[in-house]
Scaffold this active site. Structure first.
Site, mmCIF file in Angstrom:
data_model
loop_
_atom_site.group_PDB
_atom_site.id
_atom_site.type_symbol
_atom_site.label_atom_id
_atom_site.label_comp_id
_atom_site.label_asym_id
_atom_site.label_seq_id
_atom_site.Cartn_x
_atom_site.Cartn_y
_atom_site.Cartn_z
ATOM 1 N N GLU A 119 0.804 -1.225 0.000
ATOM 2 C CA GLU A 119 0.000 0.000 0.000
ATOM 3 C C GLU A 119 0.836 1.273 0.000
ATOM 4 O OE1 GLU A 119 -2.625 -2.608 2.772
ATOM 5 O OE2 GLU A 119 -0.521 -2.467 2.278
ATOM 6 N N ASP B 125 -1.869 -5.230 3.430
ATOM 7 C CA ASP B 125 -2.011 -5.497 4.865
ATOM 8 C C ASP B 125 -2.832 -6.759 5.155
ATOM 9 O OD1 ASP B 125 -0.498 -3.343 5.569
ATOM 10 O OD2 ASP B 125 -2.184 -2.001 5.932
ATOM 11 N N ASP C 20 -5.493 -7.690 6.710
ATOM 12 C CA ASP C 20 -6.856 -7.590 7.220
ATOM 13 C C ASP C 20 -7.814 -7.509 6.034
ATOM 14 O OD1 ASP C 20 -6.389 -5.080 6.231
ATOM 15 O OD2 ASP C 20 -6.719 -4.005 8.107
ATOM 16 N N GLU D 290 -9.402 -4.972 4.727
ATOM 17 C CA GLU D 290 -9.104 -3.880 3.811
ATOM 18 C C GLU D 290 -7.908 -4.233 2.927
ATOM 19 O OE1 GLU D 290 -10.687 -0.790 3.247
ATOM 20 O OE2 GLU D 290 -12.238 -1.886 4.308
ATOM 21 N N TYR E 183 1.367 -5.600 13.319
ATOM 22 C CA TYR E 183 0.254 -4.910 12.674
ATOM 23 C C TYR E 183 -0.708 -4.346 13.713
ATOM 24 C CZ TYR E 183 -3.241 -3.879 9.137
ATOM 25 O OH TYR E 183 -4.127 -3.236 8.296
ATOM 26 N N ARG F 24 -3.907 -3.143 13.463
ATOM 27 C CA ARG F 24 -5.374 -3.293 13.380
ATOM 28 C C ARG F 24 -5.711 -4.751 13.663
ATOM 29 N NH1 ARG F 24 -4.333 0.404 9.153
ATOM 30 N NH2 ARG F 24 -5.237 2.446 9.605
ATOM 31 N N HIS G 24 -5.414 -12.190 14.219
ATOM 32 C CA HIS G 24 -4.071 -11.617 14.147
ATOM 33 C C HIS G 24 -3.480 -11.573 15.548
ATOM 34 C CE1 HIS G 24 -4.941 -10.697 10.099
ATOM 35 N NE2 HIS G 24 -5.739 -9.673 10.332
#
Length: 915
Positions: free
Chosen positions: A7, A80, A82, A84, A304, A306, A351
Site C-alpha cells: 500500500e 495489509d 486484514d 481492507e 500490525y 489493526r 491476528h
C-alpha cells in the site's frame, strides 16, 4: 523479476531493502478504486452489482504497476493482513485483468506478514496463498451496505431536516450512544447525602480513618443519610461513643496483568495516558509498523496495529520472557507463559496482538530515532507487552470493623486498606483509568487486633451530592462500541472523526458533547428508523458480516434481507411533510426540551408574551425553540436544555433598569446564545441588543457589565500620532480595537470594557507590524523542519491564511487540528506531504502563466470582464465535471450492470464514506 505490490511508499522502501535484487516493490497508495459517489453505483435490482471507478490520482500508479507486471515472472500482492488489505489486493488484480497486463499462466501470489521485519517477510514469501474470496465478499457486503444506507437515507434527511447532513450506518449508532448519555445527564436528579468519617488512633498512636456503615443492627449505605439533621444526630452519638476493634480481616489477593494491546485498547490507553485522539494514535502506530530508519536500516518496530487478537506468537512470548528474566529476575517471571483469549464481541481475524517486533529494542535506546509521539507510543506498547508476561502483583487487603457504643445505641464503622507485598507486573505497567479510582483501598492501615480500644481524634460530617454519569471520552466510547459489537477496530478512529467533522459532536475537556444538530438527527432516526439505530440490530449485522468472512453465508443474501426491510422503512416516510416531522420530534423531545418548572406552570408557556406556546422549530442554522405567536412575539431559545453545563437560565432575567431611559435591561438566551437586550420590541422597531464576549459566564453578568456592552463600540481615546479615535467593540470574530481601517483582536473578551489607551495602541502597532494579510502570509519564509528523507530539499512549516501548513517543492499540506507549527515533527510532515501528493497525483500547485498586457483599447473592457468573472470561475469549472460520463464507463468492472444516464439530481458525495 518479481513484482511486489504494497500500500504505502514507506512499506515499499522497507521491503525493497529486505528482498534485494530480483524483486521490484511498488506502492498502490491504498485503495485504487471505489464506488462513484452517485446514484446507481450499487444496483439492488441487478443482485447488487457494483460499478467501480478508478481514482483519477491512482491512474498513473496503476499504469506503472501494469507496465512492471507485463514483463514480470510473478506478481506478489503483499497488502495489509486484514479485510481492507485483502480488498486492495482484489481491486488491484481486477484492474490489472481489465488492462490485460497479466499473461496466461503468470503466477499470482498473496502474502501476508504481521510484522515488517526481515524474518517475517522472508517467511511470508515462502508461504504464499490465494486471495481469500470470503474476506473480499465481507468487504463487498460492508461497502454496499454503507453505500446503500448513505445514499438512501441521507437524501431523506436533507429533505426532512433543514441543516442536517448525512447519516451513516455505524456513525449514527455511535452518535446515538453520545446523545443517550447526554439525555441521562439531563434527566439526572441530584440527591443529597452525607458521610460520617471518624479519625481514630490505636494505643500505639497510629491514626487512620473509618466510615460509619451501620446503626442499631441496620446497614447504612451511601445514600441513606439524606439530610444534615440526620448527619448531626449521628455525629452527636459518635462524639460520645467508646470505640473498640470488633474484627480484623486480612486477606492476601492478587492482581493480574492485562493482555497486550488490541486496536481498541491501544486507542483507549493512548487517549487516557498520552492524550492522543484515536486517529492520531493510528497514524503514529502506522509509522512504527511500516518502518523507522535506525542507523541506516529501515525497521518495522511493532506488529500490525489493526487487530482484535490478544494472543502472541510463540517466538514473541519467548522474546518477552527473556527480557523479563534478564531485566527483572526469576521472581518476576511466571513458571509458564501466559495465554490470553479475546473477550471482544465479534472478534475479527486471528491476528497477533500489538507488540514490539524485537524486545531487545528497549524504549530508552530507540527513542533517539523517533519523534516525541512515536517514542511515547512505542514505550506504551513495549511496556504493556512486557507486563503481560510478568508475575501477578500480590497484595494484602485489610478490613477492620469497629464497634462504637453510645448510650443505648450500637454504631458500626469500617476501615479498609491494602498494601502491595510484591509489585510483580506493577513494577512495569499499570492500566490507566477514565475516572479517578476510589483511593480508600490503597490506604495502609496500622497494626490492630480484635478487642483493642481506640481513641477518637476527630469526626467529620460531610455533605455530598450524587453526580450524573460522565460524558463519553473518545476512549470510553471506543470501549463501549467494542463491548456492544458496533464497528470494527479499523473503523473506530474514522467513525469518531466523521462525527466531529459533521459537527454532530464536539470535544469539550476531552469529553464528547452532542451538538444540537446531532441530537436532532438521532431523534429523527429514532422516530422513523428506530430499528436501524438499535444497538442489537447493528451488532447483529456485524455478526452477519463476520459469517460472510467465514464463508458461512452468501453476501448477496445478506444484502437482500436488509434491503427489503430498509426500503420499506424509507418509503413509509417519503410523503411526510416537514411540519409533520417537526411535530413528531417536538412530541418525542418534549420531556427533554420542556422539563417541569419549579412553580408548576406550563413549561411550554412563553414567558415573553404570556399567551403563546413554545415548540421546536427548524431553521437553516439548526434547531431552536420559538413562540407560536411569531411574528408578534419573537421570543426564541436554544435547542439545548436550560441550565445544562452552567448555561444561562432559559427565561429572561431582569438585571435592572437603564438610568437614562428607565427601560429594563434583560439577559436573554437566543438561537445563537445569550445576549443583552434593552427594553422590548415596539411595533416594527427592534430593541437594542448586545452579545456577550466569548468565554463570558452568563451567570456572572450584572447590570454594570450589561450597560457597558450596550454602549459598545466605545471610544478608548485618541491615537497619539494622528489624534483619531480608537474604538473598542465586539464583532462577528470577537472583541476588537479599531483605528481607522486597522483592526486588532483582543485576547480576552471582557477586555473590551476595560482596555486602556496604551494597551490599545500597542495591539494596533503589532497588527500593523505584521503587514497586510496577503503579504504577511504569502511572504512567510517558514521554519525549516529538515530535509526530505527520500526526495531531498528542505521541508518548512508556514503560517497560512487558512491555518498553518507544511511545504516541500511546491506541495503544501495543511496541519491537522491536533498539531501546531511548534509540535509538528519532520516524520509527520513527510506523511502529510505524501498524503497530499497522493490526492493531487504528486503534482505541486502551479501558478497560472502571466498573461500578456492587453492593448490599451481593450484594457478597460478586460479589467471589467475579469472583475465580473473572477469569483464564478471555480463554479463554472465544477459544473462541467459531472457531464463527463466516459471515464466511469471505461473503468467499470467487467460484468457489472450498465446504468443509463441518471436523470435524478446527483446525490452529495458525503454519504459514500465507509462506516
Amino acid at each position: 523479476m518479481n513484482v511486489v505490490v504494497v500500500e504505502s511508499p514507506a512499506k515499499a522502501k522497507t521491503l525493497n531493502k529486505y528482498l534485494g535484487r530480483g524483486y521490484e516493490v511498488l506502492a498502490s497508495f491504498g485503495h485504487v478504486r471505489d464506488l462513484p459517489p452517485k446514484d446507481g453505483s450499487v444496483d439492488p435490482n441487478a443482485d447488487f452489482q457494483m460499478v467501480w471507478e478508478i481514482d483519477g490520482k491512482a491512474q498513473k500508479r496503476l499504469a506503472d504497476i501494469a507496465r512492471a507486471v507485463k514483463g514480470a515472472d510473478k506478481l506478489i500482492l503483499a497488502t495489509d493482513p486484514d479485510r481492507e488489505g485483502e480488498a486492495i489486493s482484489w481491486h488491484l488484480l481486477e484492474v490489472l485483468k481489465q488492462k490485460r497486463a497479466l499473461s496466461d499462466g503468470q503466477p499470482i501470489e498473496r502474502v501476508v506478514f504481521n510484522a515488517i521485519t526481515k524474518q517475517a517477510v522472508t517467511e511470508a514469501m515462502k508461504n504464499p496463498r490465494r486471495i481469500d474470496q470470503a474476506l473480499v465478499d465481507a468487504y463487498l457486503a460492508r461497502r454496499a451496505l454503507d453505500y446503500l444506507v448513505g445514499f438512501t437515507l441521507s437524501p431523506v434527511l436533507w429533505r426532512k431536516l433543514p441543516g442536517a447532513r448525512s447519516a451513516g450506518r455505524v456513525q449514527s449508532v455511535a452518535l446515538r450512544l453520545v446523545c443517550d448519555r447526554e439525555l441521562e445527564i439531563e434527566k439526572f436528579v441530584t440527591q443529597e447525602y452525607w458521610s460520617l468519617v471518624a479519625t481514630l488512633a490505636t494505643p500505639r498512636g497510629d491514626s487512620f480513618q473509618a466510615r460509619l456503615v451501620g446503626a442499631d443492627g441496620k446497614r447504612i449505605t451511601r445514600l441513606d443519610i439524606g439530610s444534615g439533621a440526620e448527619a448531626e444526630a449521628f455525629k452527636q452519638a459518635l462524639e460520645q461513643a467508646r470505640y473498640t476493634v470488633a474484627t480484623v480481616d486480612a486477606r492476601p489477593t492478587k492482581r493480574h496483568p492485562q493482555p497486550p494491546f488490541t486496536t481498541s485498547t491501544l486507542q483507549q490507553e493512548a487517549s487516557r495516558k498520552l492524550g492522543f485522539a484515536p486517529a492520531h494514535t493510528m497514524r503514529v502506530a502506522q509509522r512504527l509498523y511500516e518502518g523507522i530508519d535506525i542507523g541506516g536500516d529501515t525497521v518495522g518496530l511493532i506488529t500490525y496495529m489493526r487487530t482484535d487478537g490478544v494472543q502472541i506468537a510463540p517466538e514473541g512470548i519467548a522474546s518477552i520472557r527473556s527480557v523479563v528474566k534478564s531485566d527483572y529476575g526469576d521472581r518476576y517471571l511466571p513458571s509458564a507463559p501466559r495465554q490470553y483469549q479475546t473477550k471482544a464481541k465479534n472478534a475479527q481475524e486471528a491476528h497477533e496482538a500489538i507488540r514490539p517486533t524485537d524486545m531487545t529494542r528497549r524504549p530508552r535506546e530507540i527513542a533517539r530515532y523517533l519523534d516525541a509521539d512515536q517514542a511515547r507510543l512505542y514505550e506504551l506498547i513495549y511496556l504493556r507487552a512486557l507486563s503481560s508476561q510478568m508475575e501477578s502483583a500480590e497484595l494484602e487487603r485489610t478490613t477492620v470493623d469497629i464497634a462504637a457504643q453510645a448510650g443505648g445505641r450500637a454504631l458500626e464503622l469500617r476501615a479498609t486498606g491494602s498494601v502491595v507485598t510484591f509489585d510483580g507486573f506493577l513494577a512495569v505497567y499499570q492500566e490507566g483509568r477514565d475516572e479517578d479510582p476510589d483511593d480508600e483501598e490503597s490506604r495502609r492501615l496500622p497494626q490492630m487486633s480484635a478487642g483493642e480500644a481506640l481513641k477518637k481524634l476527630a469526626l467529620d460530617a460531610t455533605q455530598h451530592f450524587t453526580e450524573p454519569p460522565p460524558r463519553y471520552s473518545e476512549a470510553s466510547l471506543v470501549k463501549r462500541m467494542e463491548e456492544l459489537g458496533i464497528g470494527r477496530p479499523s473503523t473506530y478512529a474514522s467513525i469518531l472523526q466523521v462525527l466531529k467533522d459533521r459537527n454532530y459532536v464536539r470535544l469539550d475537556k476531552r469529553r464528547l458533547v452532542p451538538e444540537d444538530r446531532g441530537r436532532i438527527v438521532v431523534a429523527f432516526l429514532e422516530s422513523f428508523f428506530s430499528r436501524y439505530v438499535e444497538y442489537d440490530f447493528t451488532a447483529d449485522l456485524e455478526e452477519q458480516l463476520d459469517r460472510v468472512s467465514n464463508n458461512e453465508i452468501v453476501w448477496h443474501e445478506l444484502l437482500r434481507r436488509f434491503w427489503t426491510d430498509f426500503t420499506g422503512a424509507v418509503d413509509s416516510i417519503k410523503d411526510l411533510k416537514i411540519s409533520e416531522v417537526i411535530d413528531a420530534l417536538d412530541a418525542m423531545l418534549a420531556p427533554h426540551l420542556f422539563p417541569p418548572r419549579p412553580d408548576g406552570t406550563d413549561p411550554r408557556q412563553c414567558t415573553t408574551c404570556g399567551t403563546g406556546r413554545l415548540s421546536l422549530k427548524l431553521g437553516r442554522y439548526g434547531a431552536f425553540l420559538g413562540c407560536s405567536n411569531y411574528p408578534e412575539c419573537r421570543y426564541t431559545r436554544p435547542f439545548s436544555v436550560p441550565g445544562a453545563d452552567g448555561a444561562a437560565e432559559a427565561e429572561n432575567r431582569v438585571l435592572g433598569q437603564d438610568p437614562e431611559t428607565g427601560l429594563d435591561v434583560t439577559l436573554r438566551v437566543g438561537r445563537f446564545g445569550p445576549y443583552i437586550q434593552l427594553g422590548e420590541a415596539n411595533g416594527g422597531d427592534k430593541p437594542k441588543r448586545a452579545g456577550l464576549p466569548r468565554g463570558t459566564d452568563p451567570a456572572a453578568v450584572d447590570l454594570d457589565m450589561a450597560l457597558g456592552l450596550l454602549s459598545l463600540p466605545r471610544e478608548v481615546g485618541k491615537h497619539p500620532e494622528d489624534g483619531e479615535p480608537i474604538l473598542a467593540g465586539i464583532g462577528r470574530f470577537g472583541a476588537y480595537v479599531q483605528h481607522g481601517k486597522t483592526y486588532a483582536n483582543l485576547e480576552a473578551g471582557d477586555e473590551v470594557l476595560t482596555i486602556g489607551l496604551n494597551r490599545a495602541v500597542t495591539l494596533l502597532a503589532e497588527k500593523l507590524a505584521k503587514g497586510p494579510r496577503g503579504k504577511r502570509f504569502g511572504g512567510d519564509p517558514g521554519r525549516p523542519l529538515g530535509d526530505h528523507p527520500t526526495l531531498g530539499g528542505t521541508i518548512v512549516v508556514k503560517a497560512g491564511r487558512y491555518g498553518p501548513y507544511v511545504s516541500h517543492d511546491g506541495v503544501n499540506a495543511t496541519l491537522p487540528k491536533d498539531k501546531t507549527p511548534e509540535t509538528i515533527t519532520l516524520a509527520e510532515a513527510v506523511d502529510l506531504l505524501a498524503a497530499r501528493a497522493e490526492k493531487t497525483g504528486g503534482a505541486p500547485k502551479r501558478k497560472a502563466p502571466a498573461k500578456k498586457a492587453a492593448a490599451p483599447k481593450a484594457a478597460k473592457a478586460k479589467n471589467a470582464e475579469a472583475e465580473d468573472t473572477a469569483k464564478p470561475a471555480k463554479k463554472a469549472a465544477a459544473k462541467k465535471t459531472p457531464a463527463k460520463k466516459t471515464p466511469a464507463k471505461k473503468t467499470a468492472a467487467k460484468g457489472t450492470a450498465k446504468k443509463p444516464a441518471a436523470t435524478k439530481p446527483r446525490a452529495k458525495k458525503e454519504p459514500a464514506q465507509a462506516e
